[in-house]
Design a protein around this motif. Structure first.
Motif, PDB file in Angstrom:
ATOM      1  N   ILE A  61     -23.423  -9.421  24.861  1.00 37.08           N
ATOM      2  CA  ILE A  61     -23.447  -8.436  25.944  1.00 37.08           C
ATOM      3  C   ILE A  61     -22.585  -8.847  27.129  1.00 37.08           C
ATOM      4  O   ILE A  61     -22.161  -7.991  27.901  1.00 37.08           O
ATOM      5  CB  ILE A  61     -24.890  -8.118  26.419  1.00 37.08           C
ATOM      6  N   ALA A  62     -22.324 -10.127  27.292  1.00 39.16           N
ATOM      7  CA  ALA A  62     -21.650 -10.552  28.522  1.00 39.16           C
ATOM      8  C   ALA A  62     -20.156 -10.257  28.519  1.00 39.16           C
ATOM      9  O   ALA A  62     -19.596  -9.845  29.527  1.00 39.16           O
ATOM     10  CB  ALA A  62     -21.884 -12.034  28.772  1.00 39.16           C
ATOM     11  N   PHE A  63     -19.497 -10.400  27.374  1.00 37.38           N
ATOM     12  CA  PHE A  63     -18.043 -10.406  27.491  1.00 37.38           C
ATOM     13  C   PHE A  63     -17.450  -9.016  27.689  1.00 37.38           C
ATOM     14  O   PHE A  63     -16.401  -8.847  28.290  1.00 37.38           O
ATOM     15  CB  PHE A  63     -17.393 -11.194  26.347  1.00 37.38           C
ATOM     16  N   ALA A  64     -18.185  -8.001  27.239  1.00 43.13           N
ATOM     17  CA  ALA A  64     -17.707  -6.647  27.501  1.00 43.13           C
ATOM     18  C   ALA A  64     -17.580  -6.422  29.002  1.00 43.13           C
ATOM     19  O   ALA A  64     -16.643  -5.794  29.486  1.00 43.13           O
ATOM     20  CB  ALA A  64     -18.662  -5.624  26.905  1.00 43.13           C
TER      21      ALA A  64
ATOM     22  N   ILE B   6     -14.332  -7.769  30.461  1.00 48.07           N
ATOM     23  CA  ILE B   6     -13.157  -6.968  30.153  1.00 48.07           C
ATOM     24  C   ILE B   6     -13.139  -5.688  30.974  1.00 48.07           C
ATOM     25  O   ILE B   6     -12.101  -5.198  31.407  1.00 48.07           O
ATOM     26  CB  ILE B   6     -13.122  -6.669  28.651  1.00 48.07           C
ATOM     27  N   GLU B   7     -14.324  -5.159  31.222  1.00 45.57           N
ATOM     28  CA  GLU B   7     -14.401  -3.903  31.942  1.00 45.57           C
ATOM     29  C   GLU B   7     -14.049  -4.076  33.414  1.00 45.57           C
ATOM     30  O   GLU B   7     -13.418  -3.218  34.012  1.00 45.57           O
ATOM     31  CB  GLU B   7     -15.832  -3.384  31.805  1.00 45.57           C
ATOM     32  N   ILE B   8     -14.482  -5.187  33.983  1.00 42.88           N
ATOM     33  CA  ILE B   8     -14.422  -5.293  35.438  1.00 42.88           C
ATOM     34  C   ILE B   8     -13.259  -6.129  35.948  1.00 42.88           C
ATOM     35  O   ILE B   8     -12.557  -5.746  36.875  1.00 42.88           O
ATOM     36  CB  ILE B   8     -15.743  -5.872  35.968  1.00 42.88           C
TER      37      ILE B   8
ATOM     38  N   PRO C 166     -10.072  -7.159  35.043  1.00 40.00           N
ATOM     39  CA  PRO C 166      -8.625  -6.921  35.136  1.00 40.00           C
ATOM     40  C   PRO C 166      -8.182  -6.146  36.368  1.00 40.00           C
ATOM     41  O   PRO C 166      -7.097  -6.373  36.895  1.00 40.00           O
ATOM     42  CB  PRO C 166      -8.319  -6.112  33.868  1.00 40.00           C
ATOM     43  N   ASN C 167      -9.014  -5.241  36.850  1.00 46.48           N
ATOM     44  CA  ASN C 167      -8.552  -4.374  37.919  1.00 46.48           C
ATOM     45  C   ASN C 167      -9.009  -4.817  39.298  1.00 46.48           C
ATOM     46  O   ASN C 167      -8.773  -4.151  40.286  1.00 46.48           O
ATOM     47  CB  ASN C 167      -9.055  -2.956  37.649  1.00 46.48           C
ATOM     48  N   PHE C 168      -9.713  -5.946  39.340  1.00 49.42           N
ATOM     49  CA  PHE C 168     -10.427  -6.266  40.568  1.00 49.42           C
ATOM     50  C   PHE C 168      -9.549  -6.361  41.806  1.00 49.42           C
ATOM     51  O   PHE C 168      -9.821  -5.756  42.826  1.00 49.42           O
ATOM     52  CB  PHE C 168     -11.210  -7.559  40.388  1.00 49.42           C
TER      53      PHE C 168
ATOM     54  N   LEU D 243     -17.317   0.057  39.971  1.00 52.52           N
ATOM     55  CA  LEU D 243     -17.245  -0.514  38.619  1.00 52.52           C
ATOM     56  C   LEU D 243     -18.459  -1.388  38.324  1.00 52.52           C
ATOM     57  O   LEU D 243     -19.089  -1.272  37.281  1.00 52.52           O
ATOM     58  CB  LEU D 243     -15.983  -1.362  38.495  1.00 52.52           C
TER      59      LEU D 243
ATOM     60  N   LEU E 294     -22.583  -2.248  26.155  1.00 51.25           N
ATOM     61  CA  LEU E 294     -21.997  -2.765  27.381  1.00 51.25           C
ATOM     62  C   LEU E 294     -20.612  -2.208  27.682  1.00 51.25           C
ATOM     63  O   LEU E 294     -20.134  -2.272  28.802  1.00 51.25           O
ATOM     64  CB  LEU E 294     -21.919  -4.288  27.294  1.00 51.25           C
ATOM     65  N   TRP E 295     -19.966  -1.671  26.664  1.00 55.39           N
ATOM     66  CA  TRP E 295     -18.601  -1.181  26.852  1.00 55.39           C
ATOM     67  C   TRP E 295     -18.579   0.240  27.379  1.00 55.39           C
ATOM     68  O   TRP E 295     -17.529   0.757  27.743  1.00 55.39           O
ATOM     69  CB  TRP E 295     -17.843  -1.190  25.531  1.00 55.39           C
TER      70      TRP E 295
ATOM     71  N   TRP F 294      -7.589   3.440  31.513  1.00 48.59           N
ATOM     72  CA  TRP F 294      -8.005   2.799  30.257  1.00 48.59           C
ATOM     73  C   TRP F 294      -9.469   2.406  30.268  1.00 48.59           C
ATOM     74  O   TRP F 294     -10.131   2.419  29.233  1.00 48.59           O
ATOM     75  CB  TRP F 294      -7.110   1.607  29.905  1.00 48.59           C
TER      76      TRP F 294
ATOM     77  N   ASN G 291     -14.135  -1.261  43.192  1.00 49.52           N
ATOM     78  CA  ASN G 291     -14.748  -2.412  42.535  1.00 49.52           C
ATOM     79  C   ASN G 291     -16.258  -2.322  42.560  1.00 49.52           C
ATOM     80  O   ASN G 291     -16.943  -2.631  41.589  1.00 49.52           O
ATOM     81  CB  ASN G 291     -14.319  -3.713  43.227  1.00 49.52           C
TER      82      ASN G 291
ATOM     83  N   MET H 135     -11.986   3.747  27.463  1.00 56.12           N
ATOM     84  CA  MET H 135     -12.844   2.816  26.747  1.00 56.12           C
ATOM     85  C   MET H 135     -14.300   3.265  26.822  1.00 56.12           C
ATOM     86  O   MET H 135     -15.021   3.260  25.819  1.00 56.12           O
ATOM     87  CB  MET H 135     -12.682   1.431  27.378  1.00 56.12           C
TER      88      MET H 135
ATOM     89  N   MET I  86     -26.349  -3.915  20.767  1.00 63.33           N
ATOM     90  CA  MET I  86     -26.019  -4.979  21.716  1.00 63.33           C
ATOM     91  C   MET I  86     -24.521  -5.005  21.986  1.00 63.33           C
ATOM     92  O   MET I  86     -24.074  -5.137  23.110  1.00 63.33           O
ATOM     93  CB  MET I  86     -26.419  -6.355  21.139  1.00 63.33           C
TER      94      MET I  86
ATOM     95  N   MET J 189     -28.814 -10.591  33.759  1.00 62.72           N
ATOM     96  CA  MET J 189     -27.381 -10.695  34.045  1.00 62.72           C
ATOM     97  C   MET J 189     -26.916  -9.551  34.943  1.00 62.72           C
ATOM     98  O   MET J 189     -26.249  -9.756  35.961  1.00 62.72           O
ATOM     99  CB  MET J 189     -26.623 -10.657  32.716  1.00 62.72           C
TER     100      MET J 189
ATOM    101  N   PRO K  98      -9.227   2.600  36.616  1.00 62.81           N
ATOM    102  CA  PRO K  98      -8.052   2.803  35.768  1.00 62.81           C
ATOM    103  C   PRO K  98      -8.367   3.689  34.562  1.00 62.81           C
ATOM    104  O   PRO K  98      -9.485   3.682  34.042  1.00 62.81           O
ATOM    105  CB  PRO K  98      -7.712   1.392  35.289  1.00 62.81           C
TER     106      PRO K  98
END
Ligand code: HEM
Ligand code: HEM
Ligand SMILES: [Ca+2]
Ligand SMILES: [Ca+2]
Ligand SMILES: [Cu+2]
Lengths: 230, 314, 497
Positions: free
Chosen positions: A20-23, A26-28, A30-32, C221, C273-274, C288, C218, C292, C269, C181, C286
């Motif tokens: 669950i963490a790595f998504a 990727i979502e947040i 890059p654009n920060f 997001l 999250l995506w 993309w 931000n 997504m 799972m 988290m 953005p």
């Protein structure tokens, strides 16, 4: 293989966490940096405007009003230019909202006025027949919390480098400076001076009395904030 | 037919009926708008798919029996079959994953789609579509169009009858100008953009007395001229007419018809005047009229036609 | 050893059952009031003009969402954990003084936290971020409660007898990790108190106030990465934990397919999250990220439906149970509403559909398909199943339960049909132009048409609330007046007439 992971709770938990963490990254991530760069002409809020923004949040205006103009013709016709990321550079927290029970307010400062808000906030149905917006009469007598607003500004400046007292480039090539006082007394004085200008356009006697007394009613701060939305 | 399917059909029909009614209510229905159509299609698919898939499984509750090989485990006496995953589910899952990867990597990779680009296209398309139409909008039609824009943009302040909202005192658009506003203009002067550029009208200290004796205009004279102007320049024998002739004509013209580049028309609305108010706003004794320059030129022209139609015949 | 009867200790479960009921009543009553405020704005001053600021829509709305999410639902999650956890791990809370202490501490801190949250929201202390409105002192309390729950979960797992974790436990673990988290990151905020030093003043305004660590786009997001998954890990994942235990247990049926459980779990799972980008379509994030979000939302249908299908198939051949037991009816309909909302969500996540749906009541309808039909039904069903076993008494009344079922089902139908119509209507009216290409409707036109739908939604909500009162009464009577049971029922819960 099956049932193996389920006999090892620790590994199982790690597996879930990684999944669950790595998504999120990727979502947040890059654009920060890019998203936080202000557009030309975007200024930090003044003390009075921040106080008004706090009134807006405290009363949950964001539960009914969005501040995000999407790029559709129908929307730009109604509210003005679509929103740009950099216009929100000083919005902490962001106030896009997720429900438009009432109209978008991103640029309401362009097409509504102090007088209009004064009357509308006191009793919306009198101005807009059939309005379902609640009335906010108490804002005309409760006092805005200038100290907390000032504390927020100082936090913005100290922790996030918000450029108070620095020249901000404007669209017409000039620069403007948004003043931040050095002490609470100074902040109160600045807010009051700005409040007097707003209040001079208003008719409500309570408001006039309170301002004359050296304090700022919440409604004045709120209107200063609404007028700043452009 | 099974009772369940009947219920499924009834619910589906009810939702579709409700949706149909919703669309029928709109001006122009779906309006040829792809977004409208997709939303309706999605809504319809949602009801149909859910209802009939669930019915499929409920049928299995009614007719099938549970079978399969049980796993060794049992948790608090809950058993678990080792049945395979339903084939349809697995295939569709796989399919969506492949489609998703295709879409993201091949179909519309990273920045292949731009919502601002889409917006620009939408605007260009609609603009082109209406520009053709605009050429022929004239006369009554123009007034109608103006009213339609007025109802969306201006009602909030000027009210449904355009007579100024009693509560906030926006200007009454059924007349050119009120007595109060004339007085304000004369007493305080104006520095607005009614002519399209910054143009000043002097305040009372700069306006001569009607007798032209170099003394500034008096209160009585102001009252008189305000009445005369607000009444629409009718009573040519009044005291106000005399003041006007003495003090105001050189800028506003004999009958208040205005002088180009000098002072605005004040006996009636004209198109340019309204457009200027929309483009530059106006601050007067009544309050502040905001700038409404996001309207397109045709809309402004239409509003002007509408505003002019309001005070006709009075 | 396997068959040694264990005496489970339900003390903590009972405590959380109580708060589930209480916060359910509070949260839903506020919901009904909110619904009617939109239909009849006079209700904004229901307690008089002097209390107007506490009863106005904007102040109350976060109280509703937080009371049902963090009061009702989270209590339900804890209550079922302290029941299910012991049973599927085959270990009693009574075996560990330490875990018992942690459980009780967690409960009392939780109650204090919720009380503080309610008071502070009423007073207008809010950060405005949806489902994360609480100011920093309450955030800290929440984190502590959550950590205690984690200790309790992993503590119990540590001393378990059943080596292999049951499916429900997977979902409880995921709930714990996910919320931990997400909550931490979305609530990163700097108390303005800290700025006092910087400027050498003391007492600068409210000590409760804080500033979000992120700005603008931000912040949005992070908020919707959180917000979407708060939905996932509060309204979905733990509720699946419940249905995986209570449906097979109540019906006595074996789970249809282990493989389906497994694939659905890991699929969920991975994919969930995506998908957060679907709350930000056509915003300034953005393109993309938005794309997504849309894509993964579509993919998400399958792992979601996987669990629901697994449950429906578990009832294969058992129609007579569905027909005769209102308790099973609750769970079967809950699965159905879960399927409905997890198809509705993805459809609303398609960019062009979202162009209409976003900002309208159609979203609110989607929300309540899930929360009323799925979350509400499952939590009530779980408590119904637990009550005879923790109080050792027969459920008080079957007919009351059946009546409640039909009343609430009708309530949900009113709710989602009205919001469906009003949402699509409003969305289309906002976009509509007249024959000249001008906006066809002023904003207030689009508000005025909604009145009948708002009234209908209020009525539906009221029916649901009435049903909830029937539920509460039924549980209360079970506790106090239900027929005593000498032994624990294996499956179908015994019910009085
Ligand atoms: C496949 C699963 C799902 C997907 C893809 C999905 C998608 C969506 C979308 C697109 C929105 C609207 C965002 C917007 O335009 O404002 C939304 C909102 C929401 N959904 Fe779902 N949904 C799913 C399942 C659920 C479930 C099961 C629940 C349980 C209750 C739920 C609760 C909510 C809530 C509470 C919101 C409102 C968020 C807000 O405050 O704006 N969703 N969902
Ligand atoms: C008695 C039944 C209920 C009624 C009448 C009701 C009513 C409402 C109303 C009027 C709103 C505000 C919608 C708007 O702003 O237009 C709302 C929002 C919400 N409610 Fe409920 N509610 C009920 C039960 C529940 C339950 C049981 C839950 C959760 C378990 C829940 C979760 C939510 C959520 C998450 C939102 C925010 C939706 C969003 O922001 O999109 N509600 N509810
Ligand atoms: Ca929302
Ligand atoms: Ca917080
Ligand atoms: Cu979501």
């Amino acid at each position: 293989m099956f049932h193996w992971l389920e006999k090892h709770p620790f590994l199982f938990a790690v597996g879930v966490f990684v999944t669950i963490a790595f998504a999120g990254l990727i979502e947040i991530v890059p654009n920060f940096a890019q998203a936080s760069r202000p557009t030309i002409g975007t200024k930090p809020y003044s003390t009075l405007e921040i106080a008004g923004r706090q009134v807006y949040i405290k009363n949950g205006c964001n539960t009914c009003h969005s501040q995000l103009i999407r790029p559709f013709k129908a929307e730009t016709d109604r509210y003005g230019h679509y929103s740009l990321s950099g216009e929100y550079a000083y919005d902490r927290p962001f106030l896009w909202g997720s429900k438009r029970t009432g109209p978008d307010l991103m640029r309401v400062g362009n097409y509504r006025t102090t007088e209009w808000h004064e009357n509308h906030m006191m009793d919306p149905v009198k101005i807009v027949q059939g309005s379902i917006m609640p009335a906010y009469p108490w804002l005309f007598t409760t006092k805005a919390d200038i100290e907390t607003a000032f504390a927020e500004q100082v936090t913005d400046q100290e922790f996030f480098g918000v450029p108070y007292n620095k020249p901000i480039p404007m669209k017409d090539g000039t620069t403007q400076v948004v003043k931040l006082a050095k002490s609470i007394a100074g902040a109160n004085a600045d807010a009051l001076a700005e409040a007097k200008k707003v209040a001079s356009k208003m008719k409500n006697q309570d408001v006039k009395d309170i301002v004359a007394h050296g304090e700022v009613p919440e409604i004045v701060a709120l209107i200063a904030y609404l007028n700043s939305l452009k | 037919m099974n009772k369940l399917y009947l219920w499924g059909l009834i619910i589906t029909a009810a939702m579709l009926g409700a949706t149909y009614a919703t669309v029928g209510y709109q001006k122009g229905g779906l309006n040829g708008d792809i977004v409208n159509m997709l939303a309706i299609a999605g809504a319809v698919a949602l009801v149909i798919i859910t209802i009939f898939v669930v019915i499929k499984y409920v049928r299995q509750m009614q007719t099938d029996t549970a079978t399969g090989e049980l796993a060794d485990e049992s948790w608090d006496n809950i058993g678990e079959y080792k049945n395979p995953v339903p084939f349809g589910w697995a295939i569709i899952f796989l399919g969506t994953m492949i489609w998703g990867m295709w879409y993201f990597l091949v179909g519309y990779p990273v920045n292949a789609f731009s919502q601002i680009g889409q917006y620009n296209e939408e605007v260009a398309e609609k603009t082109a579509q209406f520009e053709k139409k605009y050429a022929n909008v004239k006369g009554d039609q123009l007034v109608n169009m103006g009213e339609s824009v007025y109802l969306v943009e201006c009602v909030a302040c000027h009210g449904l009858n355009a007579d100024g909202n009693g509560e906030i005192d926006a200007a009454d658009l059924n007349q050119r100008i009120s007595e109060k506003s004339v007085k304000y203009a004369v007493i305080h002067g104006l520095t607005g953009k009614l002519l399209g550029t910054e143009s000043a009208m002097p305040d009372r200290s700069g306006l001569m007395n009607a007798n032209n004796n170099y003394a500034p205009i008096t209160d009585t004279e102001i009252d008189a001229v305000a009445k005369y102007v607000a009444d629409g320049f009718k009573d040519k024998n009044s005291a106000g007419a005399k003041v006007f002739a003495g003090t105001c004509v050189m800028c506003h013209g004999a009958n208040g018809e205005g002088v180009a580049g000098m002072a605005p028309q004040i006996n009636a609305w004209n198109s340019q005047l309204v457009v200027n108010v929309l483009d530059y706003g106006k601050v007067g004794t009544i309050g502040k009229m905001p700038i409404m320059d996001r309207l397109n030129p045709k809309q402004k022209e239409a509003i002007a036609a509408y505003v002019m139609s309001l005070s006709k015949g009075e | 050893m396997e068959n040694r009867p264990l005496e489970y200790d339900y003390t903590v479960a009972k405590m959380f059952m109580l708060t589930t009921v209480v916060f359910g009543i509070v949260g839903m009553s506020i919901g009904v009031l909110l619904a009617f405020e939109l239909a009849f704005p006079g209700l904004n001053t229901i307690l008089g003009k002097s209390a107007a600021q506490y009863t106005a829509f904007g102040r109350l709305r976060p109280l509703h969402t937080d009371a049902v999410a963090f009061g009702f639902t989270v209590s339900g999650i804890f209550a079922t954990w302290y029941y299910v956890g012991q049973r599927v791990l085959k270990v009693s809370m009574a075996e560990s003084k330490f875990l018992m202490f942690i459980g009780k501490l967690q409960f009392w801190l939780y109650v204090v936290g919720v009380a503080a949250a309610v008071v502070s929201l009423f007073m207008g202390y809010t950060t405005s971020k949806e489902y994360a409105e609480f100011e920093w002192p309450i955030d800290i309390a929440i984190v502590v409660v959550w950590v205690l729950w984690g200790v309790s979960i992993f503590g119990l797992i540590g001393i378990r007898r059943e080596k292999s974790l049951y499916i429900s436990v997977w979902y409880y673990i995921a709930t714990f990790l996910g919320v931990a988290m997400l909550y931490l990151f979305n609530n990163m905020e700097i108390p303005t108190m800290l700025a006092t030093d910087a400027i050498g003043e003391t007492n600068m305004g409210s000590w409760m106030h804080s500033v979000s660590m992120y700005a603008g786009t931000n912040d949005a997001l992070v908020q919707w990465w959180y917000g979407h998954n708060a939905v996932a890990f509060v309204f979905t994942v733990p509720i699946i934990a419940m249905i995986y235990y209570f449906l097979p247990k109540e019906s006595g049926q074996a789970i249809y397919s282990y493989k389906l459980s497994l694939l659905s779990f890991w699929g969920l799972m991975f994919v969930y999250l995506w998908a957060g980008g679907h709350h930000l379509l056509y915003s300034t994030v953005p393109d993309w990220v938005q794309t997504m979000g849309s894509i993964f939302s579509i993919v998400l249908i399958l792992p979601s439906w996987g669990s629901a299908i697994n449950m429906l198939l578990t009832m294969k051949g058992e129609w007579q149970q569905v027909a005769s037991s209102p308790l099973i009816k609750f769970m079967v309909l809950a699965s159905t509403f879960y399927m409905f909302s997890t198809l509705e969500g993805p459809i609303q996540a398609i960019k062009s559909v979202n162009a209409i749906a976003h900002f309208t009541d159609w979203i609110v309808g989607h929300v309540h398909d899930g929360t009323l039909g799925w979350v509400g039904f499952m939590i009530m069903a779980s408590l119904f199943h637990m009550a005879p076993r923790v109080f050792k008494r027969e459920l008080y009344s079957k007919s009351l339960m059946a009546t409640q079922f039909w009343i609430q089902t009708l309530g949900i139908v009113f709710y989602f049909t009205s919001m469906w119509i009003s949402g699509i209507t409003q969305g289309m009216m906002w976009r509509a132009h007249d024959e000249y290409g001008n906006l066809a409707y002023s904003f207030i036109d689009t508000v005025n048409v909604l009145h009948p739908y708002y009234a209908l939604r209020g009525t539906g909500g009221l029916l649901f609330l009435i049903g909830f009162f029937m539920f509460s009464y039924n549980i209360y009577k079970t506790m106090t007046a239900g027929k005593r049971l000498d032994s624990e029922p294996a499956n179908a819960s015994p019910m009085g007439a």
